[in-house]
Write a protein that holds these residues in place. Structure first.
Motif, PDB file in Angstrom:
ATOM      1  N   MET A  92      -8.159  -1.692 -10.877  1.00  0.00           N
ATOM      2  CA  MET A  92      -8.150  -1.514  -9.426  1.00  0.00           C
ATOM      3  C   MET A  92      -7.155  -0.437  -9.037  1.00  0.00           C
ATOM      4  O   MET A  92      -6.198  -0.142  -9.769  1.00  0.00           O
ATOM      5  CB  MET A  92      -7.826  -2.827  -8.704  1.00  0.00           C
ATOM      6  N   GLN A  93      -7.358   0.129  -7.850  1.00  0.00           N
ATOM      7  CA  GLN A  93      -6.481   1.176  -7.336  1.00  0.00           C
ATOM      8  C   GLN A  93      -5.587   0.636  -6.234  1.00  0.00           C
ATOM      9  O   GLN A  93      -5.996  -0.231  -5.453  1.00  0.00           O
ATOM     10  CB  GLN A  93      -7.312   2.340  -6.797  1.00  0.00           C
ATOM     11  N   THR A  94      -4.372   1.141  -6.177  1.00  0.00           N
ATOM     12  CA  THR A  94      -3.454   0.786  -5.096  1.00  0.00           C
ATOM     13  C   THR A  94      -3.998   1.326  -3.777  1.00  0.00           C
ATOM     14  O   THR A  94      -4.379   2.497  -3.691  1.00  0.00           O
ATOM     15  CB  THR A  94      -2.064   1.379  -5.378  1.00  0.00           C
ATOM     16  N   GLY A 141       3.481  13.123   4.499  1.00  0.00           N
ATOM     17  CA  GLY A 141       4.524  12.446   3.743  1.00  0.00           C
ATOM     18  C   GLY A 141       3.960  11.189   3.114  1.00  0.00           C
ATOM     19  O   GLY A 141       3.059  10.544   3.658  1.00  0.00           O
ATOM     20  N   LYS A 142       4.475  10.829   1.945  1.00  0.00           N
ATOM     21  CA  LYS A 142       4.032   9.630   1.217  1.00  0.00           C
ATOM     22  C   LYS A 142       5.115   8.564   1.315  1.00  0.00           C
ATOM     23  O   LYS A 142       6.274   8.813   0.970  1.00  0.00           O
ATOM     24  CB  LYS A 142       3.765   9.983  -0.244  1.00  0.00           C
ATOM     25  N   LEU A 187       0.234   5.189  -8.245  1.00  0.00           N
ATOM     26  CA  LEU A 187       0.716   4.737  -6.940  1.00  0.00           C
ATOM     27  C   LEU A 187       1.258   3.311  -7.009  1.00  0.00           C
ATOM     28  O   LEU A 187       2.152   2.939  -6.247  1.00  0.00           O
ATOM     29  CB  LEU A 187      -0.388   4.843  -5.899  1.00  0.00           C
ATOM     30  N   GLY A 188       0.738   2.508  -7.929  1.00  0.00           N
ATOM     31  CA  GLY A 188       1.323   1.192  -8.152  1.00  0.00           C
ATOM     32  C   GLY A 188       2.728   1.296  -8.694  1.00  0.00           C
ATOM     33  O   GLY A 188       3.620   0.512  -8.332  1.00  0.00           O
ATOM     34  N   SER A 218       0.854  -1.186   0.000  1.00  0.00           N
ATOM     35  CA  SER A 218       0.000   0.000   0.000  1.00  0.00           C
ATOM     36  C   SER A 218       0.884   1.226   0.000  1.00  0.00           C
ATOM     37  O   SER A 218       2.111   1.138   0.032  1.00  0.00           O
ATOM     38  CB  SER A 218      -0.927   0.008   1.216  1.00  0.00           C
ATOM     39  N   VAL A 219       0.250   2.377  -0.021  1.00  0.00           N
ATOM     40  CA  VAL A 219       0.952   3.642   0.129  1.00  0.00           C
ATOM     41  C   VAL A 219       0.456   4.293   1.415  1.00  0.00           C
ATOM     42  O   VAL A 219      -0.749   4.461   1.621  1.00  0.00           O
ATOM     43  CB  VAL A 219       0.699   4.571  -1.073  1.00  0.00           C
ATOM     44  N   ASP A 220       1.391   4.603   2.310  1.00  0.00           N
ATOM     45  CA  ASP A 220       1.063   5.244   3.580  1.00  0.00           C
ATOM     46  C   ASP A 220       1.162   6.753   3.434  1.00  0.00           C
ATOM     47  O   ASP A 220       2.175   7.277   2.943  1.00  0.00           O
ATOM     48  CB  ASP A 220       2.021   4.793   4.684  1.00  0.00           C
TER      49      ASP A 220
END
Length: 348
Positions: A111-113, A55-56, A87-88, A36-38
């Motif tokens: 689909m989305q990340t 922050g990413k 984001l992937g 995932s992306v935090d």
């Protein structure tokens, strides 16, 4: 090779991820799990409604464990799926940057990340907000698309309980375990996330079904209770052994950690630090346990190393970015002082 950026995000992602050809040498650590992306706030002690800057970062429990093991010097890969979106692409780029082989990462069309926000209320309150549907790309992992030779040959296979919540991911995990044939260092991180399960009853059933297929089980007190019905850490560890595992590790937060085999039992106290973000500490602990398993360390040395790694990450904002090196962990163990992070992000 890595394809350059173009206007077709799906094409770019599929060019980047899954193109590194597997080589013959086995991986030290192969992790199956959610990526995932935090999106973490750069201010602490306030809610998301008040936060001004974020922050990413790369995220996801198994992803963080893979990064942690790579930082500790091991040849590591991640098996996961992402959305076919920018984001992937970020996930694949970050894995490569951290030295984790992305050959077994693929995107799911349409689909989305997943994206995860958190709030920071040190020392022990870090609410998570999952901005994603219950059906995430990782749950589209299929047994027929996995490299079972890589799964079987890895020195450590790390899987998570979250991966058992949905099909076809559930069957993919059992196929991986069948390929291993209860090979040593086949690890199940119990990792219970209620939002991914249709019911607690289903989670209990699937955790208990999985235990005879693995040789190492690790979880916090609540997760071990879910799997065994035992609230006492010692009783829970014994119940995990009775269920078929060869090594049970029960994490007890500030009370330390317990490791038990049929012939040995070790309790190691936690290393207490000023906590910035406690969310990545367990993954750092897991990556350090992988390190101990690969190196063939005894239980006490493994737990002390893992405790120090977890403490270092708890003192930092990030998860993947914060994973320590061997030198940093050894400095912490020797001096009791936290090493400075070369990638640390300032928080207010």
């Amino acid at each position: 090779s890595i394809c350059s950026y173009n206007n077709d995000f799906s094409l770019t992602l599929n060019c980047y991820i899954g193109t590194l050809a597997p080589v013959s040498a086995p991986f030290d650590v192969l992790a199956l799990g959610r990526s995932s992306v935090d999106i973490y706030p750069l201010q602490t002690g306030i809610g998301l409604d008040q936060v001004k800057t974020f922050g990413k970062f790369l995220g996801g429990s198994a992803t963080n464990v893979a990064v942690a093991a790579s930082r500790l010097g091991h040849r590591t890969a991640l098996v996961t799926r992402t959305g076919d979106d920018p984001l992937g692409i970020f996930v694949g780029e970050e894995l490569a940057r951290f030295g984790v082989d992305p050959s077994f990462v693929s995107s799911v069309e349409g689909m989305q990340t997943p994206v995860t926000f958190c709030e920071l209320f040190p020392p022990d309150h870090f609410p998570l907000y999952f901005y994603q549907s219950a059906d995430v790309p990782y749950f589209k992992l299929r047994a027929g698309e996995m490299d079972m030779d890589a799964v079987s040959d890895a020195a450590v296979l790390w899987c998570t309980g979250t991966g058992l919540a949905r099909e076809p991911s559930r069957e993919a995990h059992h196929a991986a375990w069948r390929a291993r044939g209860r090979k040593p260092n086949t690890v199940l991180d119990l990792d219970f996330r209620s939002r991914f399960w249709t019911s607690r009853k289903d989670a209990i059933r699937e955790m208990q079904r999985a235990l005879p297929a693995v040789t190492v089980a690790i979880g916090n007190v609540e997760e071990c209770e879910l799997a065994t019905g035992e609230t006492n850490p010692v009783a829970a560890a014994k119940a995990l052994l009775d269920a078929g595992v060869e090594l049970a590790i029960v994490k007890q937060g500030r009370l330390g950690s317990l490791a038990m085999t049929r012939s040995d039992s070790v309790m190691v106290p936690a290393i207490l630090v000023d906590t910035v973000n406690g969310l990545g500490a367990g993954d750092a602990f897991g990556g350090a346990v992988c390190h101990g398993l690969v190196e063939g360390w005894d239980l006490e040395r493994t737990l002390r190393f893992a405790s120090a790694a977890g403490a270092i990450v708890a003192s930092r904002l990030e998860c993947a970015n914060a994973m320590p090196t061997v030198a940093e962990v050894e400095t912490m163990m020797t001096t009791g002082k936290l090493p400075e992070s070369v990638e640390s992000t300032n928080v207010e």
